[in-house]
Motif scaffolding. Structure first.
Motif, PDB file in Angstrom:
ATOM      1  N   ARG A  94     -12.992  60.707   2.818  1.00 48.10           N
ATOM      2  CA  ARG A  94     -14.344  60.370   3.278  1.00 48.10           C
ATOM      3  C   ARG A  94     -15.261  61.571   3.109  1.00 48.10           C
ATOM      4  O   ARG A  94     -14.955  62.657   3.607  1.00 48.10           O
ATOM      5  N   LYS A 114      -1.842  50.106   9.225  1.00 49.74           N
ATOM      6  CA  LYS A 114      -2.426  49.265   8.179  1.00 49.74           C
ATOM      7  C   LYS A 114      -1.499  49.220   6.969  1.00 49.74           C
ATOM      8  O   LYS A 114      -1.191  48.160   6.432  1.00 49.74           O
ATOM      9  N   LYS A 126      -5.098  60.597   5.614  1.00 45.42           N
ATOM     10  CA  LYS A 126      -6.546  60.456   5.382  1.00 45.42           C
ATOM     11  C   LYS A 126      -7.121  61.847   5.152  1.00 45.42           C
ATOM     12  O   LYS A 126      -6.560  62.835   5.627  1.00 45.42           O
ATOM     13  N   ILE A 167     -15.807  56.119   2.411  1.00 43.75           N
ATOM     14  CA  ILE A 167     -17.254  56.322   2.476  1.00 43.75           C
ATOM     15  C   ILE A 167     -17.621  57.578   1.670  1.00 43.75           C
ATOM     16  O   ILE A 167     -17.014  58.631   1.855  1.00 43.75           O
ATOM     17  N   THR A 209     -11.155  45.324  -1.125  1.00 45.20           N
ATOM     18  CA  THR A 209     -11.280  45.320   0.340  1.00 45.20           C
ATOM     19  C   THR A 209     -12.147  44.147   0.793  1.00 45.20           C
ATOM     20  O   THR A 209     -11.802  43.413   1.724  1.00 45.20           O
ATOM     21  N   ARG A 287     -32.377  52.897  -1.436  1.00 44.27           N
ATOM     22  CA  ARG A 287     -32.320  52.387  -0.065  1.00 44.27           C
ATOM     23  C   ARG A 287     -32.602  50.885  -0.050  1.00 44.27           C
ATOM     24  O   ARG A 287     -33.171  50.331  -0.993  1.00 44.27           O
ATOM     25  N   ASN A 344     -13.427  50.390   9.208  1.00 41.77           N
ATOM     26  CA  ASN A 344     -12.395  50.881  10.109  1.00 41.77           C
ATOM     27  C   ASN A 344     -12.980  51.078  11.497  1.00 41.77           C
ATOM     28  O   ASN A 344     -13.945  51.817  11.655  1.00 41.77           O
ATOM     29  N   ASN A 369      -9.002  44.751   6.632  1.00 39.76           N
ATOM     30  CA  ASN A 369      -9.469  45.505   5.466  1.00 39.76           C
ATOM     31  C   ASN A 369      -8.329  46.143   4.682  1.00 39.76           C
ATOM     32  O   ASN A 369      -8.552  47.026   3.852  1.00 39.76           O
TER      33      ASN A 369
END
Ligand code: NDP
Length: 444
Positions: A94, A114, A126, A167, A209, A287, A344, A369
């Protein structure tokens, strides 16, 4: 005090200032209470819960890089290798300014269960950094990724630890990281997933996902004598998970009327136009204010608000703790009957409890997910085989895995007198396999 409460207290004491990690541990351990109570003597003797909540190792490192003005910038890199009892560590990277050790630990802890639920041989890990790719040039992102991997490469490998996107880490970042790993080690191996299709990536990984979320929702509704067709969904986020969740929901005959980013949200009563959304987010990297230019009848609102829109099904697909108690109350008041977590831990614990008390079908993220990591594991399989599967083969396998995940959590909930409580079901089903493997492998 019971074993579960003792371990929760220990985690809070040993890991101060990590509220997200405390939250994840509490959520998992509290829902394992019946299983733990039934086997307390053995689990205590084995120190199983204490071992489960302590990562195998936590790597924290400096990531220096040079910006476009020639200045040296410094970020912090993290990799938490949480548990490899059922396979190599596996979990995304991330890149977001909010990243800290507690967030990476919460994500790594969740990842253990998971990954176990997918039925595939992958352990939990992670990583990430407080680097923000937003607003950076390609050259700056390359400089950061190169520096990040120059340290991380020592700890990862195709049979050791296989990072992926999350992310802020998409195809561009994975490509840069993989390139640097290959340059340093000289090894062409499946050490990352989410790779480009020309160098070992899997078809359908980008969609996995979001698609997987909808396959699980479809099965959950079927099992509860409902169907997805013609249902109205609210979706948060507008990243990889949200975009493909919306696309699959539309293919299955539902209509998604919202999406959001960290500045605001869109309401499109005719249904979100996925092609417009993809153009804004994947091509222009712009955006959501841009959406109205192509869909003038839609509304753009600053701030939060997605959960105030009337819907049948809510799909939080942005980030952790984005669906609060007040949102859960609004959803129930508006007749929402199902919530499935694409992100998450997007739902706070109080909001989850409120939804469950009000008989809303609730699919927790670690099950809902899991299609992303499951497809990453299929990418690892293809890399080991030196083969590439077709989109249809990967998608069909993904669907089968999501249907199986739903039934494992449903069965586990039934076995422990918690019918319909998929939070308990998912945690128990994920835990059983990991606990059995840990106990079979001695003390480590
Ligand atoms: P992306 O970076 O592609 O998209 C994230 C989306 O969430 C963006 O729309 C982003 O808006 C929004 N967002 C991020 N942080 C915040 C915030 N603090 N407040 C409001 N909105 C926010 O990520 P993904 O779609 O890949 O991931 C979304 C979630 O799904 C994460 O929780 C991730 O861990 C989880 N997940 C992802 C998997 C995957 O395969 N990608 C697999 C399993 C889980 P903005 O652009 O403005 O930042």
């Amino acid at each position: 005090m019971g074993y579960v409460d003792e371990v929760i207290e220990l985690v809070v004491k040993k890991n101060p200032a990590e509220p997200e990690f405390h939250q994840a541990v509490k959520e998992v351990l509290e829902s394992l209470r019946t299983v733990v109570d039934a086997n307390e003597e053995r689990l205590r003797r084995e120190g199983l819960l204490e071992r489960l909540v302590e990562p195998d190792r936590q790597i924290i490192f400096r990531v220096p890089w040079v910006d476009d003005n020639g200045n040296v910038r410094v970020n912090t890199g993290f990799r938490v290798q949480f548990n490899n009892s059922i396979g190599p560590y596996k979990g995304g990277i991330r890149l977001h300014p909010s990243v800290n050790l507690g967030i990476i630990k919460f994500l790594g802890f969740e990842q253990i269960f998971k990954n176990s639920l997918t039925g595939l041989p992958i352990g939990g890990g992670k990583g990430g950094s407080d680097f923000d790719p937003k607003g950076k040039s390609d050259r700056e992102v390359l400089a950061f990724c190169t520096s990040f991997i120059t340290e991380l490469y020592k700890y990862i490998g195709a049979d050791i630890d296989v990072p992926a996107g999350d992310i802020g880490t998409g195809a561009r970042e994975i490509g840069y990281m993989y390139g640097q790993y290959k340059k340093i080690t000289g090894s062409y191996e499946g050490v990352f997933t989410g790779k480009g299709l020309t160098f070992g990536g899997s078809l359908a990984r980008t969609q996995a996902t979001g698609y997987g979320l909808l396959y699980l929702v479809e099965e959950m509704l079927k099992s509860n004598c409902r169907e997805i067709q013609c249902k109205v969904c609210t979706v948060s986020g507008s990243g990889q998970v949200a975009i493909y969740a919306i696309q699959k929901a539309h293919q299955l005959g539902a209509k998604c009327v919202t999406c959001s980013d960290s500045n605001g949200w869109v309401y499109d009563p005719e249904g979100i136009d996925v092609e417009v959304l993809k153009q804004i987010k994947e091509v222009q990297r712009a955006r959501l204010t841009e959406y109205k230019k192509c869909r003038p009848h839609s509304e753009y609102h600053e701030g939060r608000g997605v959960w105030s829109v009337k819907c049948d099904i809510a799909l939080p697909c942005a980030t952790q703790n984005e669906l609060l108690l007040e949102d859960a109350k609004a959803l129930v008041a508006n007749g929402c009957f199902a919530v499935a977590e694409g992100a998450n831990m997007p739902t706070t614990q109080e909001a989850t409890e409120y939804l469950l008390e009000n008989k809303v079908l609730f699919a927790p993220g670690k099950a809902a997910n899991a299609g992303g990591v499951a497809t990453s594991a299929l990418e690892m399989t293809q890399n080991s085989e030196r083969l590439s599967w077709t989109f249809e083969e990967v998608d069909a396998t993904l669907k089968r895995i999501m249907v199986d995940i739903f039934h494992s959590m449903e069965n586990a909930a039934n076995r422990y007198d918690a019918s319909g409580n998929y939070v308990i079901g998912a945690n128990i089903a994920g835990f059983e396999k990991v606990a059995t493997a840990m106990m079979a492998q001695g003390i480590w």
